[in-house]
Design a protein around this motif. Structure first.
Motif, mmCIF file in Angstrom:
data_model
loop_
_atom_site.group_PDB
_atom_site.id
_atom_site.type_symbol
_atom_site.label_atom_id
_atom_site.label_comp_id
_atom_site.label_asym_id
_atom_site.label_seq_id
_atom_site.Cartn_x
_atom_site.Cartn_y
_atom_site.Cartn_z
ATOM 1 N N ARG A 291 -3.415 -11.919 -6.397
ATOM 2 C CA ARG A 291 -2.960 -11.124 -7.536
ATOM 3 C C ARG A 291 -3.970 -10.043 -7.904
ATOM 4 N N PHE A 292 -5.231 -10.434 -7.977
ATOM 5 C CA PHE A 292 -6.241 -9.486 -8.450
ATOM 6 C C PHE A 292 -7.054 -8.866 -7.322
ATOM 7 N N GLY A 293 -7.334 -9.674 -6.287
ATOM 8 C CA GLY A 293 -8.091 -9.119 -5.161
ATOM 9 C C GLY A 293 -7.239 -8.123 -4.389
ATOM 10 N N VAL A 294 -6.174 -8.628 -3.780
ATOM 11 C CA VAL A 294 -5.302 -7.749 -3.000
ATOM 12 C C VAL A 294 -4.535 -6.808 -3.923
ATOM 13 N N GLY A 295 -4.175 -7.315 -5.115
ATOM 14 C CA GLY A 295 -3.357 -6.516 -6.019
ATOM 15 C C GLY A 295 -4.099 -5.341 -6.619
ATOM 16 N N LEU A 296 -5.346 -5.570 -7.048
ATOM 17 C CA LEU A 296 -6.058 -4.510 -7.761
ATOM 18 C C LEU A 296 -7.099 -3.809 -6.888
ATOM 19 N N LEU A 297 -7.689 -4.521 -5.952
ATOM 20 C CA LEU A 297 -8.753 -3.923 -5.141
ATOM 21 C C LEU A 297 -8.500 -4.106 -3.640
ATOM 22 N N PRO A 298 -7.350 -3.658 -3.166
ATOM 23 C CA PRO A 298 -7.044 -3.901 -1.743
ATOM 24 C C PRO A 298 -8.084 -3.269 -0.819
ATOM 25 N N GLY A 299 -8.626 -2.144 -1.239
ATOM 26 C CA GLY A 299 -9.639 -1.485 -0.417
ATOM 27 C C GLY A 299 -10.850 -2.385 -0.207
ATOM 28 N N GLU A 300 -11.197 -3.138 -1.255
ATOM 29 C CA GLU A 300 -12.347 -4.040 -1.130
ATOM 30 C C GLU A 300 -12.025 -5.228 -0.227
#
Lengths: 517, 634
Positions: A291-300
């Motif tokens: 939700r937050f990793g892929v959702g908000l910071l996919p580049g990271e």
């Protein structure tokens, strides 16, 4: 109010009733508890029935405004409240949580003491977990996470075996630490999305000015950050926030080397608490990563992909080898679950449709199978008074049905086709090989190892000559058939016809993959 | 007819579900009756499918249905009928029917009789579904399902510790192979975007199978070898053959059906089905040929000295599967499949006849048998038919297929493999007639057991007779006399460039291989029938060589020492690290924190003045830090 709001509220109401209504007997506590969980399940099924497959947006949305923090940042107000909704990522987990909660409630033995406390904390934990999966803003997410944390703490502490006090505190400290890390990362992200970290790219100033307002709303944050998180953070800030989040996930999800709380917790908790923790509570971290990793910071996620994939494979192998060495079924299941969840990391790191969908499948599958394994080994322990593998043996004779279902659960866990385990594994590995072939080549060894540790345990438990002391033991009772059959049926249903939940994931996974506009 | 081929696997599935509903106390007659009738119906449909495929050269299907969407891909399941799998359907359903019938007698009185039939039906369904799969994903699904059934049936007598161990071993060893297949399938999917055989093979032929990190040619070789690793596990090829002899702990009908005629041949079927891929990679083909040749010889050498009747036949199965792989590896596609078919008949026959003997004597030790011919004439004659077929004596079934394979090996320039095959053929004839003479001729070595020996009822003898007929004449499906009918049939699937119908019969080679077979039989006769040579003396004079064979080349011991012990050691180390290092650090940190806490509790004096002083001090530091960081005021 939307349907989803009531899914979370139902067990909460049940919990309150159990606590405040005076003079209830044990049966009434149980009935109220089951009613709360059953209501949540029925409503979740209704939400499934009404689910719109054509959109990846949140559905059945409810927003409750609580208060506003005025002019918190650059004259922007921050609205605090509760908001709930489901999309393709959350609905399967909501269903999983509702199923497991109800079945765990049913599974609780009649001899249970202190039923008021038990069902109170049980329903509270259920509400918390359901809240985590349905939260549409960061405040709701963190609040629900805390609720599930301390409710589970009391379940472990009050209803576990001798020694559960230490286990409960270990659980509380680890997951509490994870919560703190989540809090830091998520508030940092919201702050950044409001322009708080400035930018390295002057030409994106327009985007920032457009966003501007400070918000905890997850869909808004996703819209703002998913495609252009570069614009809002310096590379350094992005990495720091992501690594804090990742660390939180590793602790929350019991990934090596932050995992020792999980085997301890399972070893000292009672069966139904184990079902709840192993079945759903250990899926919240992976959910947060998606939700937050892929959702908000996919580049990271892409940037740190190798790290995540390597961590995933380390967990697959470490969990499997550790499981092989265990003497206690519950510790074996705990390490097996760690091994499963390692595959989730590999799938997420792959950052392609097969990997993400495989990760989602694995969360559901691992939840069902872990709960089933805990229930069955718990039922066996009730009879034999031991969960130690070397002390068991020959159980197929006195209890053929329990033994048979235990074998099905073990086979599902080792990823046999036509069970949910296989569908999860093959998708996650297709994803893994698509992006990180070399790392995945190492990871597939886990497929062999899972057969080794599970069949070793089966050989020592149900096969072999019947033991004198176990000859008179009874097979499954009607009450025990309920969780056994329902969980087995779900495992097989997903294995035979995976589209039943696969179609839910489809568009949401696609939406997560659209990076960079 | 072809569009109804899905009925073939469906009928055994219906039988399985029906038995599951009937439960564990269903009467034996109904259980066996329903199973045999439905499987026989499946056989009849298979035969019709086989015929109609032969009549219409145009391939129909595959018929597929959506199963799961992954990203932009759709995974499908369904069925297809080719010439190859039509033949497999017939063989599998026929042998299954006979074994199901035989089991009625063999398993009579077992308290879990209905469960046995459940498992068998589940197996027959899975095996037929494997064969009829239109893509690699579905093949893998049922590939694992037949493995599961094998596990359940090997461990059927779960209370025997050896059976429990053997079941576990069979699953785990084959799973090592399965991981290769799993990986191979995934790589092919990633490179071609599909699991469908035709799509994958077309892409490979067009040199379009490549991934970012590997070129087309290398990927073809890698994937073919990974798929072959799966076949090595399932078909018990060296070095993963060690599970099959142990699997003999299962009831003998299981050994006949699963561990001789059908499931273990799945690996050969897999290589045959993926032949277009293997043909693109000389390295992969040559791997197949060499592993096959080595396995054929190695297993035949081990079979020479085993004392357990079932283990001899089990090593024989491994050896014969090696022949099939060798055939495929040297390019003789049709011969490999032909041998698969004849072997299914005569090996099922040998196992069932052995089962008949075990049923009568209640022992598997050859040296407790002897003189059974007088009491069990029918079993003896049918066993003899099977033994002659296995030994490759003209005109029995094995002669035609094995001879073709040897000729093809020489033809394709694999002289060493030809020699391997020839030596193995000698050993084959010797070990199977050693079994025959020890079992049926001479004096009973255990009179007490011999006393009660008698032939089984018709349910046990009928399958023996049918299989004996097939073992005798089964070779004529593919001889010069019918214009190599089977080859022409199979070549309609057209794996181009395979050696086949073009090869002329080499009469010299035929004579040589028959002579080698007769020599083996002759030696066995001299040692065990009309004792001119003392077996014990020979064994002693061979010394180490005898031990090598008897101890199965010590492979089990070597694997245990290298693989199992290493794995257990790693597990123990991980467990130690987990308990004492990782968790030890955690406990240390906890203790330090607790100690600090103990110290700090003395600061909780309860005096407001003290708290205020501390708070004021803290504010002072914060203000100082803030001012310093804002503008360097201080």
């Amino acid at each position: 109010m939307g349907l989803v709001f009531w899914i979370v509220l139902a067990p909460l109401i049940a919990a309150v009733l159990i606590l405040v209504v005076p003079g209830l007997r044990a049966g009434a506590h149980r009935a109220l508890g089951l009613l709360g969980s059953a209501a949540a399940l029925v409503l979740a099924l209704a939400a499934w029935g009404r689910f719109q497959y054509a959109t990846s947006a949140y559905q059945e949305v409810s927003r409750l405004h609580w208060f506003t923090l005025p002019a918190l940042w650059q004259q922007s107000d921050l609205s605090i409240g509760l908001s709930f909704g489901v999309d393709g990522l959350s609905l399967p987990l909501v269903l999983l949580a509702a199923f497991i909660s109800l079945l765990a409630g049913v599974a609780a033995p009649r001899t249970l003491q202190r039923t008021r406390l038990y069902y109170f904390w049980m329903e509270l934990a259920t509400a918390g977990i359901l809240g985590v999966f349905t939260a549409m803003d960061l405040f709701t997410f963190l609040l629900a996470l805390e609720l599930s944390l301390f409710a589970a703490f009391f379940l472990i502490h009050l209803f576990g075996e001798a020694g559960s006090r230490k286990a409960a505190f270990k659980f509380l400290l680890y997951r509490g630490l994870a919560s703190v890390l989540f809090l830091a990362a998520l508030v940092g992200l919201a702050y950044g999305a409001a322009g708080g970290f400035g930018t390295t790219q002057p030409d994106t100033q327009g985007i920032i000015n457009g966003a501007g307002a400070l918000t905890f709303d997850i869909p808004t944050l996703t819209d703002t950050l998913h495609k252009a998180s570069e614009a809002f953070f310096t590379p350094h800030a992005r990495s720091v926030l992501f690594l804090i989040l990742l660390l939180g996930v590793l602790v929350e999800e019991a990934f090596v080397p932050f995992h020792t709380w999980l085997p301890t917790t399972h070893e000292f908790s009672d069966t139904t608490t184990n079902m709840l923790i192993g079945g759903v509570l250990t899926k919240t971290g992976a959910y947060a990563l998606l939700r937050f990793g892929v959702g908000l910071l996919p580049g990271e996620v892409r940037h740190w992909g190798v790290l995540i994939a390597v961590l995933g494979v380390i967990n697959i192998l470490y969990g499997a080898f550790a499981a092989w060495a265990q003497k206690d079924w519950r510790r074996l299941i705990a390490f097996g679950s760690i091994s499963h969840m390692g595959l989730v990391l590999l799938g997420v790191a792959a950052l392609n449709a097969a990997g993400l969908q495989g990760a989602m499948f694995m969360m559901v599958s691992s939840g069902l199978l872990t709960a089933l394994l805990f229930f069955l080994t718990g039922a066996i322990k009730e009879r034999t008074q031991t969960a130690l593998i070397p002390s068991l043996g020959g159980l197929s004779r006195p209890m053929p049905m329990l033994s048979g279902f235990l074998l099905v659960a073990a086979l599902g866990s080792l990823g046999l086709p036509l069970t949910s385990g296989f569908v999860s594994e093959i998708q996650a590995f297709i994803g893994g090989f698509g992006t990180y072939p070399a790392i995945s080549f190492v990871g597939v060894i886990g497929i062999i190892l899972s057969a080794v540790y599970l069949l070793y345990a089966m050989e020592k438990t149900t096969f072999g000559p019947a033991r004198q002391s176990y000859t008179g033991l009874a097979d499954a009772t009607p009450r025990e058939y309920v969780p056994t059959v329902v969980l087995t049926a779900l495992v097989l249903l997903i294995g035979v016809y995976p589209s039943v939940i696969g179609d839910l994931f489809g568009l949401s996974v696609q939406a997560l993959l659209r990076i960079g506009g | 007819m072809v569009e109804y081929a899905w009925l073939v696997p469906l009928l055994p599935l219906v039988a399985y579900v029906f038995l599951l509903v009937l439960g564990r106390r269903a009467p034996e007659g109904i259980v066996a009756g329903v199973s045999v009738v439905l499987t026989f119906a499946a056989f009849l449909i298979s035969a019709l499918v086989f015929r109609s495929v032969g009549q219409s050269p145009d391939q129909t299907g595959p018929y597929v249905f959506h199963w799961l969407t992954v990203g932009t891909h759709s995974f499908t399941v369904g069925f297809e009928v080719t010439h190859l799998n039509a033949l497999m359907l017939v063989v599998v359903s026929l042998v299954s029917t006979l074994v199901l019938l035989f089991s009625k007698g063999y398993m009579h009185g077992d308290e879990r009789f209905p469960v046995f039939y459940q498992y068998l039906n589940l197996f027959v369904f899975s095996m037929l579904a494997l064969v009829i799969s239109p893509n690699l994903l579905q093949l893998y699904i049922f590939w694992e399902m037949v493995g599961l059934c094998s596990y359940l049936l090997v461990g059927f007598w779960y209370f025997k510790p050896e059976a429990a161990l053997a079941a576990k071993k069979s699953f785990i060893v084959t799973r090592i192979g399965d991981v290769g297949l799993f990986t191979g399938i995934i790589l092919l999917f990633l490179a071609s975007g599909s699991f469908d055989y035709s799509t994958v093979f077309t892409a490979a032929a067009a040199h379009k199978l490549s991934l970012g990190w590997i070129s087309n040619d290398h990927l073809v070789t890698l994937a073919a070898i990974l798929i072959f690793v799966g076949a090595v596990g399932k078909s018990a090829q060296f070095p993963l053959h060690v599970w099959l002899p142990d699997a003999m702990e299962g009831p003998t009908p299981v050994s006949a059906l699963i561990h001789a005629a059908t499931m273990v041949a799945a690996g050969v079927y897999l290589v045959a089905r993926c032949y277009p891929l293997f043909q693109l990679s000389p390295a992969a083909l040559s791997t197949v040929a060499w592993i096959g040749g080595i396995t054929a010889l190695l297993a035949a050498l081990i079979a020479l000295t085993q004392r357990d009747i079932k283990r001899v036949i089990a090593y024989s199965t491994i050896s014969q599967l090696g022949y099939m792989m060798m055939a495929l590896g040297v390019g003789a596609y049709a011969y490999g499949v032909f041998h698969l078919m004849t072997h299914a008949f005569f090996k099922a026959l040998l196992f069932l006849a052995a089962g008949s003997v075990i049923h009568a004597l209640d022992t598997q030790d050859l040296f407790e048998m002897g003189g059974l011919y007088k009491k069990m004439k029918l079993t003896a004659w049918t066993f003899l038919a099977g033994a002659l077929a296995l030994a490759g004596i003209v005109p029995f079934a094995g002669f035609w297929s094995k001879d073709d394979i040897l000729a093809a090996a020489l033809e394709s320039g694999h002289t060493v493999l030809y020699v391997f095959g020839l030596i193995a053929a000698f050993c084959t004839a010797f070990y199977i007639f050693r079994v025959y003479f020890l079992t049926f001729t001479g004096q009973p070595r255990d009179p007490a057991r011999h006393e009660h020996a008698h032939e089984g009822s018709w349910v046990m003898t009928l399958p023996l007779v049918v299989l004996a007929v097939l073992a005798t004449i089964g070779g004529f499906f593919n001889t010069p006399f019918n214009g190599y009918g089977l080859e022409r049939y199979l070549f309609a699937d057209s794996p181009q460039g395979a050696i086949g119908a073009t090869t002329p019969e080499n009469v010299g080679l035929m004579v040589l291989s028959v002579l080698v077979g007769l020599a083996g039989i002759g030696l066995a006769a001299l040692m065990y029938w009309r004792p001119a040579i003392q077996p014990e003396k020979l064994a002693r004079s061979l010394g180490f060589l005898y031990q090598l064979s008897f101890r199965k080349f010590y492979l089990d011991e070597i694997y245990y020492a290298i693989v199992v012990a290493t794995g257990k050691a790693i597990a123990a180390i991980v467990d130690f690290v987990d308990r004492y290092i990782i968790d030890g650090i955690v406990r240390l940190v906890a203790r330090i924190v607790a100690t600090i806490g103990l110290g700090l509790k003395y600061t909780q004096t309860g005096q407001i003045q003290a708290y205020t002083a501390v708070a004021a001090f803290g504010v002072l530091i914060l203000v100082a830090w803030a001012m310093w960081s804002i503008g360097g005021v201080l």
